[in-house]
Write an enzyme that holds these catalytic residues in place. Structure first.
Site, PDB file in Angstrom:
ATOM      1  N   GLU A 152       0.804  -1.383   0.026  1.00  0.00           N
ATOM      2  CA  GLU A 152       0.076  -0.181   0.153  1.00  0.00           C
ATOM      3  C   GLU A 152       0.968   1.162  -0.226  1.00  0.00           C
ATOM      4  OE1 GLU A 152      -3.562  -1.833   2.707  1.00  0.00           O
ATOM      5  OE2 GLU A 152      -2.993   0.121   3.288  1.00  0.00           O
ATOM      6  N   ASP A 191      -5.723   9.751  10.540  1.00  0.00           N
ATOM      7  CA  ASP A 191      -4.367   9.171  10.505  1.00  0.00           C
ATOM      8  C   ASP A 191      -3.727   9.554  11.865  1.00  0.00           C
ATOM      9  OD1 ASP A 191      -3.835   7.345   8.335  1.00  0.00           O
ATOM     10  OD2 ASP A 191      -3.902   9.299   7.275  1.00  0.00           O
TER      11      ASP A 191
END
Lengths: 266, 410
Positions: free
Chosen positions: A49, A60
């Site tokens: 990824e 995040d």
């Protein structure tokens, strides 16, 4: 269609282990270094990824934020990211690659142009953190048309009725978020509980490859081995930050870490 | 794109939450889908629940101190020699700004959802201060996310938050201002949404937060409509409602009751933060032609670069220092119902000086932007034209900045 991602899972299954997925941020710490990292970990990873960094990430945690800010500060642009992918894909040991990021960047680039460039650089899948179902229906369809797998996210808060609908619209891979957390949080739920929820998803659709992510580190990875795939992201970003701080080469250190991760799930 | 009559603007969105087909929506991580859905369902029930409405009205009256005054600024009008200038002194509300409406409603919702923790973002510190007040009042544990730069420049409000027992979480990422505070607050909510309620401090964020906030601040124009009728006997023929716009919560509240009036009778003017003179880091997405983008869970005009990275902004007023804006204001702009302009830091400061010289009013730097526009246009208007400025915040919080920038600050 979507062969490479499905193949990667098949291969891991044959070896009786979960697929190992890594997440790194494109351009972290530089364009060159992030490509080198991909190349060096590729042999131990089943699917890579690659994050396209955004400066206002709402899901995040600190580690990935640090990586993202570092990459942006070093001047990474979306077109550079496609270049990185293109070069990585030329490596004969390259693996399926999933781009992951926030929708505004795709929106500004233009959905069609973005998908076109994904195709040209041989991106295999996409994860868009802030484009949930059903809002993502049209975009997911467009991805499918371009033979790009759109990866739906599921979370512990997703109701069963919703699970069914999302899974129905999903492609060959789904991503289960292990706990209520941003990326990189400490695993605050027991692996048993995570696997219980994971199995609920598998019951709905046994054939679809389901990976677990968030909170997975060297310490926790072997406890979740039963999953189709496991994603390690923040731990790697943290290792890059640590390496830079100690004036060490992040490529070597990350590569070592990924080898260790791989050994834990064999 | 068209505004419908007799339907509150907050309800004029489609199934996916978009106003005008493209502004708003809910661009949120999967984890937040459920808490956002829960809140959406709860709010639609509560806003039609008589006992909840009674409770809200009770606290608006007895706790917030509604209605806030509506006064004529005689001296300033005379000095400028044009239109009559009036002010809706919302800063007289408990706590000193309009943010108390949204905070009180969120605290009430949080309680009725059975949650004990409430978190919120703040720029100027008013949203945080009010949330900490409301949390204290209703027995909730409160955390406020605030940019490190804002903590320094809005100290009086931080002191108030701490005094109310709230924890201030400093945010050091990015520009260390409101935009980063909102991101961090959302991230916190992602991790704690099972026990914690989130209050977004303005009419921004995922669709439901725009609605709750707009529903709360609409109290301002509800009061104003009555007050205008009392003062003039009817709604006068030419009114301009001028309001500063950061996220846009006070402007929405100031205008919402008047949306159905023709523009020729009641005009809306929103004033954004132009930043320091000649600065490129303005916080004026509407008036400086920013592109449509997605920020904090909603589509709106956003100051950003070609790649979709959000721009840093700069303004003397922490409350307006935000790169995005409410989707409802984008809708009002594109339907041409409202007009948007900007004032620079310097213009806001001179407006502050002039207003405080002539009137017993102490508007914070945010409404000083609105006053700057009023002062600019008043001279060229007739005496029967009426300008009403929403003086939505009190300048106590700006003490340090004003002392530094204006020598004769009292």
């Amino acid at each position: 269609m979507f062969n490479s991602i499905s193949e990667a899972f098949k291969k891991a299954k044959k070896e009786n282990r979960p697929a190992l997925l890594t997440y790194t941020v494109a351009g972290d710490s530089t364009k060159k270094k992030s490509l080198e990292i991909l190349n060096s970990i590729s042999k131990n990873v089943d699917i890579c990824e690659l994050g396209f960094p955004h400066n206002t990430p709402i899901a995040d945690g600190g580690q990935i934020q640090t990586s993202a800010y570092r990459a942006i500060k070093n001047g990474i642009k979306i077109r550079d990211i496609f270049q990185i992918v293109k070069k990585f894909k030329k490596n004969k040991y390259s693996k399926p690659l999933i781009l992951m990021g926030y929708y505004n960047m795709i929106y500004q680039y233009g959905e069609n142009k973005f998908l076109n460039d994904c195709k040209k650089s041989k991106v295999d899948g996409l994860i868009v953190v802030d484009l949930p179902w059903p809002e993502n229906k049209n975009f997911a369809k467009k991805c499918k048309k371009n033979s790009i797998s759109f990866i739906q996210l599921l979370s512990p808060t997703t109701s069963k009725a919703r699970l069914k609908k999302i899974i129905k619209d999903s492609h060959n891979m789904i991503y289960y978020i292990s706990m209520l957390s941003t990326t990189g949080g400490k695993l605050k739920v027991s692996p048993k509980k995570i696997l219980f929820n994971y199995n609920e998803i598998k019951k709905i659709s046994p054939k679809k490859n389901c990976v677990i992510g968030f909170g997975i580190t060297e310490k926790t990875i072997d406890k979740l081995k039963k999953a189709d795939g496991l994603v390690v992201g923040s731990a790697i970003c943290k290792e890059i930050t640590r390496s830079l701080k100690n004036r060490q080469n992040p490529v070597i250190n990350v590569s070592k870490m990924v080898t260790k991760l791989k050994n834990k799930i064999l | 794109m068209k505004i419908k009559k007799r339907i509150p603007l907050i309800d004029q969105h489609d199934k996916l939450g978009f106003w005008g087909g493209k502004f708003g929506g809910s661009y949120i991580p999967e984890t937040l889908k459920k808490p956002v859905d829960d809140l959406t369902k709860k709010f639609s029930k509560l806003r039609n629940n008589k006992s909840f409405l009674k409770k809200k009205d009770y606290y608006f009256k007895n706790y917030i101190g509604s209605p806030t005054p509506f006064v004529k600024l005689e001296n300033l009008s005379k000095h400028l020699g044009g239109a009559q200038i009036w002010a809706k002194v919302v800063s007289e509300a408990n706590g000193g700004a309009h943010k108390i409406y949204n905070a009180t409603v969120h605290a009430l919702i949080c309680k009725s959802m059975g949650k004990k923790y409430i978190v919120g973002d703040t720029g100027a510190g008013y949203a945080g201060k009010m949330l900490s007040m409301a949390a204290k009042k209703f027995g909730l544990k409160c955390k406020i996310f605030m940019g490190a730069k804002d903590i320094k420049r809005q100290k009086p409000n931080c002191d108030a938050m701490r005094k109310n027992g709230a924890e201030i979480v400093p945010v050091y990422t990015g520009s260390q201002t409101l935009v980063d505070a909102v991101s961090e607050c959302m991230r916190y909510w992602v991790s704690n949404c099972d026990t914690t309620h989130m209050c977004v401090g303005s009419t921004v964020g995922p669709n439901i937060f725009v609605k709750v906030c707009g529903w709360s601040t609409s109290q301002i124009s509800k009061e104003l409509k009555v007050q205008i009728k009392e003062e003039f006997g009817k709604i006068p023929k030419k009114i301009k409602l001028i309001n500063c716009v950061g996220g846009g919560s006070s402007a929405y509240g100031f205008w919402s009751e008047f949306v159905d009036f023709p523009k020729s009778q009641i005009e809306f003017i929103g004033v954004e933060a132009g930043g320091p003179k000649h600065s490129k880091l303005h916080a004026a997405p509407l008036s400086r032609g920013a592109k449509l983008g997605i920020l904090h869970g909603a589509a709106s005009y956003v100051c950003q670069n070609n790649d979709g990275q959000i721009n840093e902004t700069e303004s003397i007023s922490a409350g307006l220092d935000y790169p995005g804006v409410s989707p409802i204001h984008c809708f009002l702009k594109d339907t041409k119902r409202a007009k948007y302009t900007y004032a620079t830091d310097e213009e806001a400061l001179s407006a502050y000086k002039l207003v405080t010289k002539y009137e017993k009013l102490n508007p914070s730097l945010e409404p000083s932007h609105a006053f700057a526009e009023a002062i600019k246009i008043a001279q060229n208007l007739n005496k029967d034209e009426i300008i009403i400025v929403n003086s939505c915040g009190d300048a106590k919080k700006d003490r340090d900045i004003l002392k530094k920038r204006i020598k004769n600050y009292v």
